[in-house]
Design a protein around this motif. Structure first.
Motif, PDB file in Angstrom:
ATOM      1  N   TYR A 182      -5.906   0.881 -17.275  1.00 50.70           N
ATOM      2  CA  TYR A 182      -6.456   2.037 -16.568  1.00 50.70           C
ATOM      3  C   TYR A 182      -7.673   2.627 -17.281  1.00 50.70           C
ATOM      4  N   HIS A 183      -7.612   2.740 -18.590  1.00 50.02           N
ATOM      5  CA  HIS A 183      -8.699   3.378 -19.352  1.00 50.02           C
ATOM      6  C   HIS A 183     -10.013   2.597 -19.279  1.00 50.02           C
ATOM      7  N   GLU A 184      -9.950   1.346 -18.768  1.00 51.82           N
ATOM      8  CA  GLU A 184     -11.146   0.511 -18.649  1.00 51.82           C
ATOM      9  C   GLU A 184     -11.712   0.483 -17.227  1.00 51.82           C
ATOM     10  N   MET A 185     -11.058   1.118 -16.281  1.00 51.18           N
ATOM     11  CA  MET A 185     -11.514   1.072 -14.892  1.00 51.18           C
ATOM     12  C   MET A 185     -12.826   1.839 -14.742  1.00 51.18           C
ATOM     13  N   SER A 186     -13.832   1.182 -14.207  1.00 49.37           N
ATOM     14  CA  SER A 186     -15.149   1.802 -14.049  1.00 49.37           C
ATOM     15  C   SER A 186     -15.155   2.912 -13.004  1.00 49.37           C
ATOM     16  N   PHE A 187     -14.280   2.779 -12.012  1.00 53.07           N
ATOM     17  CA  PHE A 187     -14.152   3.778 -10.956  1.00 53.07           C
ATOM     18  C   PHE A 187     -12.674   4.152 -10.814  1.00 53.07           C
ATOM     19  N   PRO A 188     -12.145   4.909 -11.773  1.00 52.95           N
ATOM     20  CA  PRO A 188     -10.703   5.207 -11.767  1.00 52.95           C
ATOM     21  C   PRO A 188     -10.230   5.951 -10.523  1.00 52.95           C
ATOM     22  N   TYR A 189     -11.021   6.888 -10.025  1.00 52.46           N
ATOM     23  CA  TYR A 189     -10.593   7.636  -8.834  1.00 52.46           C
ATOM     24  C   TYR A 189     -10.436   6.703  -7.644  1.00 52.46           C
ATOM     25  N   GLU A 190     -11.440   5.883  -7.398  1.00 51.87           N
ATOM     26  CA  GLU A 190     -11.399   4.978  -6.253  1.00 51.87           C
ATOM     27  C   GLU A 190     -10.280   3.938  -6.400  1.00 51.87           C
ATOM     28  N   MET A 191     -10.105   3.435  -7.607  1.00 46.59           N
ATOM     29  CA  MET A 191      -9.054   2.446  -7.837  1.00 46.59           C
ATOM     30  C   MET A 191      -7.669   3.034  -7.612  1.00 46.59           C
ATOM     31  N   MET A 192      -7.441   4.245  -8.115  1.00 45.68           N
ATOM     32  CA  MET A 192      -6.123   4.842  -7.954  1.00 45.68           C
ATOM     33  C   MET A 192      -5.864   5.231  -6.500  1.00 45.68           C
ATOM     34  N   ALA A 193      -6.918   5.605  -5.784  1.00 41.84           N
ATOM     35  CA  ALA A 193      -6.760   5.893  -4.360  1.00 41.84           C
ATOM     36  C   ALA A 193      -6.370   4.623  -3.617  1.00 41.84           C
ATOM     37  N   SER A 194      -6.955   3.496  -4.020  1.00 41.24           N
ATOM     38  CA  SER A 194      -6.625   2.210  -3.427  1.00 41.24           C
ATOM     39  C   SER A 194      -5.184   1.824  -3.736  1.00 41.24           C
ATOM     40  N   ILE A 195      -4.765   2.065  -4.965  1.00 40.02           N
ATOM     41  CA  ILE A 195      -3.391   1.757  -5.376  1.00 40.02           C
ATOM     42  C   ILE A 195      -2.393   2.629  -4.623  1.00 40.02           C
ATOM     43  N   LYS A 196      -2.682   3.911  -4.533  1.00 41.38           N
ATOM     44  CA  LYS A 196      -1.790   4.822  -3.810  1.00 41.38           C
ATOM     45  C   LYS A 196      -1.612   4.374  -2.370  1.00 41.38           C
ATOM     46  N   LYS A 197      -2.696   3.932  -1.755  1.00 41.70           N
ATOM     47  CA  LYS A 197      -2.648   3.477  -0.360  1.00 41.70           C
ATOM     48  C   LYS A 197      -1.746   2.253  -0.216  1.00 41.70           C
ATOM     49  N   ALA A 198      -1.733   1.394  -1.230  1.00 43.81           N
ATOM     50  CA  ALA A 198      -0.912   0.177  -1.172  1.00 43.81           C
ATOM     51  C   ALA A 198       0.564   0.443  -1.446  1.00 43.81           C
ATOM     52  N   MET A 199       0.864   1.590  -2.079  1.00 45.37           N
ATOM     53  CA  MET A 199       2.254   1.912  -2.420  1.00 45.37           C
ATOM     54  C   MET A 199       3.031   2.367  -1.190  1.00 45.37           C
ATOM     55  N   ARG A 200       4.255   1.912  -1.094  1.00 44.70           N
ATOM     56  CA  ARG A 200       5.139   2.374  -0.032  1.00 44.70           C
ATOM     57  C   ARG A 200       5.565   3.817  -0.319  1.00 44.70           C
ATOM     58  N   PRO A 201       6.103   4.520   0.673  1.00 41.07           N
ATOM     59  CA  PRO A 201       6.417   5.950   0.497  1.00 41.07           C
ATOM     60  C   PRO A 201       7.214   6.271  -0.755  1.00 41.07           C
ATOM     61  N   ASN A 202       8.181   5.437  -1.085  1.00 35.31           N
ATOM     62  CA  ASN A 202       9.007   5.679  -2.274  1.00 35.31           C
ATOM     63  C   ASN A 202       8.589   4.802  -3.455  1.00 35.31           C
ATOM     64  N   GLY A 203       7.363   4.318  -3.401  1.00 35.01           N
ATOM     65  CA  GLY A 203       6.880   3.421  -4.446  1.00 35.01           C
ATOM     66  C   GLY A 203       6.708   4.125  -5.788  1.00 35.01           C
ATOM     67  N   LYS A 204       6.691   3.321  -6.848  1.00 33.67           N
ATOM     68  CA  LYS A 204       6.519   3.848  -8.204  1.00 33.67           C
ATOM     69  C   LYS A 204       5.380   3.113  -8.898  1.00 33.67           C
ATOM     70  N   LEU A 205       4.621   3.880  -9.657  1.00 35.03           N
ATOM     71  CA  LEU A 205       3.546   3.333 -10.471  1.00 35.03           C
ATOM     72  C   LEU A 205       3.918   3.467 -11.937  1.00 35.03           C
ATOM     73  N   TYR A 206       3.930   2.349 -12.646  1.00 39.47           N
ATOM     74  CA  TYR A 206       4.231   2.341 -14.077  1.00 39.47           C
ATOM     75  C   TYR A 206       2.914   2.191 -14.832  1.00 39.47           C
ATOM     76  N   LEU A 207       2.485   3.300 -15.429  1.00 38.19           N
ATOM     77  CA  LEU A 207       1.221   3.330 -16.156  1.00 38.19           C
ATOM     78  C   LEU A 207       1.509   3.228 -17.649  1.00 38.19           C
ATOM     79  N   ILE A 208       1.078   2.131 -18.238  1.00 37.18           N
ATOM     80  CA  ILE A 208       1.335   1.866 -19.652  1.00 37.18           C
ATOM     81  C   ILE A 208       0.024   2.016 -20.417  1.00 37.18           C
ATOM     82  N   GLU A 209       0.011   2.955 -21.353  1.00 35.83           N
ATOM     83  CA  GLU A 209      -1.181   3.198 -22.171  1.00 35.83           C
ATOM     84  C   GLU A 209      -0.757   3.508 -23.602  1.00 35.83           C
TER      85      GLU A 209
END
Length: 235
Positions: free
Chosen positions: A158-185
């Motif tokens: 995540y810390h290397e994403m050039s466009f973090p806002y756009e990428m996370m918006a894209s990820i959120k859209k792909a997640m199902r309603p009860n989906g979970k995101l595991y962010l490892i940093e």
């Protein structure tokens, strides 16, 4: 009629211009750390991407000891039918381990570097991982269909994403309603974690940035040696 069309066109151009201005204002360009790209988001400088040349580091023998990757996968509580996206999958270190657990689901291995995709393609060549699908992402999108995944894994990317806002918006859209995101940093709160400053993050910073796209922290599993295991869900 022509006047009405002209008014609608003017409104469209105004909205488009406002949207582009908002995107430009989201990021700041200025000098910073030599490990960064000179681009800042929410007071955090974005780090340089680790290229495919560092693939051997992803596959190093010490990784299990240093990161306790087995515990990470246990934290995800993967079921046989889970559809999971690994964003910035690299050489597939986690991809193929998850594939042996989600045997009736699909593991989407997303990366923007063709060399990384080729490495994973070679691992798939023996036909044992039919449930792994390779996906070429972009700087702003993971290129997955809406509501297509139950879980998302992002490990030290995540810390290397050039466009973090756009990428996370894209990820959120792909997640199902009860989906979970595991962010490892890597934990920036711990000065003893032997990783460069820009390649670490605090929980506070991660929470602030993901909240901007409507993702909230459900829990932070504090059982990895060096890393946060932050679990985000949709608001």
């Amino acid at each position: 009629m022509k006047k009405r069309i002209s008014q609608l066109l003017g409104l469209f151009l105004l909205l488009t211009t406002s949207s582009l201005a908002a995107q430009e204002n989201r990021y700041t360009l200025k000098d910073g750390d030599r490990s960064g790209i000179g681009k800042w988001y929410m007071d955090r400088e974005i780090a340089q991407v680790m290229g495919y040349q560092g693939m051997s580091w992803l596959e190093r023998d010490e990784r299990e000891t240093e990161e306790n990757t087995t515990t990470l996968l246990e934290n995800m509580n993967i079921s046989k039918t889970d559809d999971i996206a690994d964003i910035g999958a690299g050489s597939g270190y986690h991809v193929f381990r998850m594939a042996t657990r989600a045997t009736q689901g699909t593991i989407y291995a997303v990366d923007i570097q063709e060399e990384m995709l080729t490495a994973m393609r070679n691992k798939k060549s023996d036909g044992k991982f039919a449930n792994v699908t390779l996906v070429k992402g972009s700087e702003k999108s993971i290129n997955l269909k809406p509501n297509s995944v139950d879980k998302v894994l992002i490990v030290d990317v995540y810390h290397e994403m050039s466009f973090p806002y756009e990428m996370m918006a894209s990820i959120k859209k792909a997640m199902r309603p009860n989906g979970k995101l595991y962010l490892i940093e890597y934990r920036a709160e711990d000065p003893n974690v032997p990783i460069k400053k820009l390649h670490k993050m605090t929980e506070t910073q991660a929470v602030k940035e993901l909240k901007a796209v409507g993702l909230i922290l459900k829990e932070n599993k504090d059982n990895l040696p060096w890393q946060h295991c932050m679990v985000f869900v949709k608001e």
